[in-house]
Design an enzyme around this catalytic site. Structure first.
Site, PDB file in Angstrom:
ATOM      1  N   THR A  40       0.829  -1.207   0.000  1.00 38.40           N
ATOM      2  CA  THR A  40       0.000   0.000   0.000  1.00 38.40           C
ATOM      3  C   THR A  40       0.861   1.254   0.000  1.00 38.40           C
ATOM      4  O   THR A  40       0.554   2.237  -0.686  1.00 38.40           O
ATOM      5  CB  THR A  40      -0.933   0.006   1.224  1.00 38.40           C
ATOM      6  OG1 THR A  40      -1.776  -1.140   1.182  1.00 38.40           O
ATOM      7  CG2 THR A  40      -1.791   1.263   1.261  1.00 38.40           C
ATOM      8  N   HIS A  43       1.997   1.865  -3.433  1.00 39.96           N
ATOM      9  CA  HIS A  43       0.932   2.500  -4.225  1.00 39.96           C
ATOM     10  C   HIS A  43       0.896   4.007  -3.949  1.00 39.96           C
ATOM     11  O   HIS A  43       0.755   4.821  -4.879  1.00 39.96           O
ATOM     12  CB  HIS A  43      -0.431   1.887  -3.880  1.00 39.96           C
ATOM     13  CG  HIS A  43      -0.656   0.532  -4.462  1.00 39.96           C
ATOM     14  ND1 HIS A  43      -0.762   0.307  -5.818  1.00 39.96           N
ATOM     15  CD2 HIS A  43      -0.794  -0.685  -3.870  1.00 39.96           C
ATOM     16  CE1 HIS A  43      -0.960  -0.980  -6.038  1.00 39.96           C
ATOM     17  NE2 HIS A  43      -0.977  -1.604  -4.869  1.00 39.96           N
ATOM     18  N   HIS A  63       1.858   1.893   8.154  1.00 45.51           N
ATOM     19  CA  HIS A  63       0.960   1.244   9.121  1.00 45.51           C
ATOM     20  C   HIS A  63       1.510  -0.081   9.646  1.00 45.51           C
ATOM     21  O   HIS A  63       0.807  -0.786  10.361  1.00 45.51           O
ATOM     22  CB  HIS A  63      -0.427   1.021   8.494  1.00 45.51           C
ATOM     23  CG  HIS A  63      -0.393   0.243   7.213  1.00 45.51           C
ATOM     24  ND1 HIS A  63      -0.196   0.844   5.993  1.00 45.51           N
ATOM     25  CD2 HIS A  63      -0.509  -1.077   6.963  1.00 45.51           C
ATOM     26  CE1 HIS A  63      -0.196  -0.071   5.037  1.00 45.51           C
ATOM     27  NE2 HIS A  63      -0.386  -1.257   5.606  1.00 45.51           N
ATOM     28  N   ARG A 200      10.878 -14.152  -6.034  1.00 42.44           N
ATOM     29  CA  ARG A 200       9.934 -14.397  -4.945  1.00 42.44           C
ATOM     30  C   ARG A 200       9.563 -15.874  -4.833  1.00 42.44           C
ATOM     31  O   ARG A 200       9.308 -16.376  -3.736  1.00 42.44           O
ATOM     32  CB  ARG A 200       8.708 -13.510  -5.118  1.00 42.44           C
ATOM     33  CG  ARG A 200       9.061 -12.055  -4.801  1.00 42.44           C
ATOM     34  CD  ARG A 200       7.897 -11.125  -4.804  1.00 42.44           C
ATOM     35  NE  ARG A 200       8.234  -9.877  -4.114  1.00 42.44           N
ATOM     36  CZ  ARG A 200       7.456  -8.808  -4.102  1.00 42.44           C
ATOM     37  NH1 ARG A 200       6.289  -8.837  -4.733  1.00 42.44           N
ATOM     38  NH2 ARG A 200       7.826  -7.716  -3.452  1.00 42.44           N
ATOM     39  N   ILE A 264      -7.317  -7.709  -4.778  1.00 46.91           N
ATOM     40  CA  ILE A 264      -8.387  -6.862  -5.322  1.00 46.91           C
ATOM     41  C   ILE A 264      -8.269  -6.863  -6.843  1.00 46.91           C
ATOM     42  O   ILE A 264      -7.404  -6.193  -7.410  1.00 46.91           O
ATOM     43  CB  ILE A 264      -8.291  -5.426  -4.783  1.00 46.91           C
ATOM     44  CG1 ILE A 264      -8.341  -5.447  -3.249  1.00 46.91           C
ATOM     45  CG2 ILE A 264      -9.420  -4.561  -5.344  1.00 46.91           C
ATOM     46  CD1 ILE A 264      -8.094  -4.101  -2.610  1.00 46.91           C
TER      47      ILE A 264
END
Length: 341
Positions: A40, A43, A63, A200, A264
């Site tokens: 996030t 982004h 966060h 990854r 999403i």
């Protein structure tokens, strides 16, 4: 105090000087030790369409964190100065039906730390004491700083009974890898993770996943045959919101299979709904973490031997935050930790 802020409506994050946040009656003041960069935050750095619609500028972001309690509101009970804490990044209203019914993670009035209110990329953070979670002494600061994304992984993975099941995880980002590791740890038979990013996928192999499959080079049906799977996957964990990966998941699910969706997808994603209907698939949307059952499960999983350390690939001082964002944006990283000490 020092803070990383979104100052302008353009690409980038900037080091700024902002006031120490004020402590409310029901709040904790936390001195930040370590933070981790979330997708996030990338982004927000890139200032994509979602960020432009969502993030007020200026805004202190971040966060994912661990820190030490240095201030306690006068109405707060259960915390002491010096407690080591992380915290739930979704601030909920407490009065809607879901909050009052014990389904706090489904609050319709959720406010995001570092999204709608000042975040943790700062020397100090204020959050409601309700949102704070004490970190056990035998869990490191590094691991505590990634409890937020680990919680997404745990919530997704533990949505269904996994014991003895064959599990497909689409997307080998850090959350997907952690979800796959959780599935294996709690007793899934085969855990297969798919991606096209070889860096990854190699991280996933280090975490002990049954098979990490580069779908640009291998056919998933061949992998299933190799593993002796004849009826499809019992559980699917959809992490990136990538339409091709979700369609492959629908193709390879067993009848009666269960899918948890954290990713999403684009709003116009098309799928073959006949596969959902005639296979009798159950699809569950996942948002955030269950408050606070997921948090207790996170601590217990680590204390019972789940090793997440390979997922942390980069560590930087906060003064080198740009290197951290560069690593995250490159796609050649797991979790990136910024130290504020």
């Amino acid at each position: 105090m020092k803070a990383l802020s979104k100052l302008k409506a353009e690409e980038g994050i900037w080091m700024t000087d902002v006031p120490v946040p004020e402590l409310g009656h029901n709040d904790l003041l936390i001195k930040i030790r370590k933070t981790a960069i979330c997708g996030t935050d990338v982004h927000i750095y890139n200032w994509d369409e979602w960020s432009q619609k969502t993030i007020p500028v200026p805004m202190v972001v971040g966060h994912e964190y661990v820190g030490e309690v240095v201030g306690i509101g006068q109405e707060v009970k259960g915390f002491m100065i010096g407690d080591r804490v992380s915290g739930e990044g979704h601030i909920t209203c407490g009065h809607c039906r879901n909050c009052r019914g014990g389904r706090t993670h489904l609050c319709r009035n959720t406010i995001g730390v570092g999204v709608n209110r000042p975040g943790c990329f700062a020397e100090y953070l204020v959050i409601p004491a309700f949102n704070a979670f004490k970190i056990p002494d035998n869990i490191s600061d590094d691991l505590a700083s990634i409890f937020d994304p680990f919680g997404n992984a745990v919530h997704t993975a533990l949505s269904f009974d996994l014991v003895g099941e064959d599990v497909l995880v689409s997307g080998a980002g850090p959350i997907g890898i952690m979800a796959a590791a959780v599935a294996k740890h709690v007793g899934a038979r085969n855990v297969v993770i798919t991606d096209v990013n070889e860096y990854r996928l190699e991280l996933a192999r280090k975490m002990g996943i049954t098979r990490a499959v580069n779908v640009a080079k291998e056919n998933l049906n061949d992998v299933m045959a190799e593993l002796g799977m004849t009826e499809g996957f019992d559980v699917g964990l959809e992490m990136p919101g990538a339409p091709p990966a979700f369609r492959t998941m629908l193709d390879t699910m067993n009848h009666g299979g269960r899918i948890a969706m954290l990713g999403i997808p684009p709003s116009d994603m098309s799928i073959d709904w006949t596969k959902v209907i005639f296979k009798g698939l159950f699809i569950k949307g996942i948002y955030g973490r269950e408050m606070f059952e997921t948090w207790y499960k996170m601590a217990a999983l680590i204390q019972s031997g789940l090793d997440l350390s390979p997922i942390i690939t980069h560590r930087f001082s906060i003064d080198d935050f740009q290197k951290g964002f560069d690593a995250m944006r490159s796609g050649q990283s797991g979790k990136v930790i910024l130290s504020w000490d």
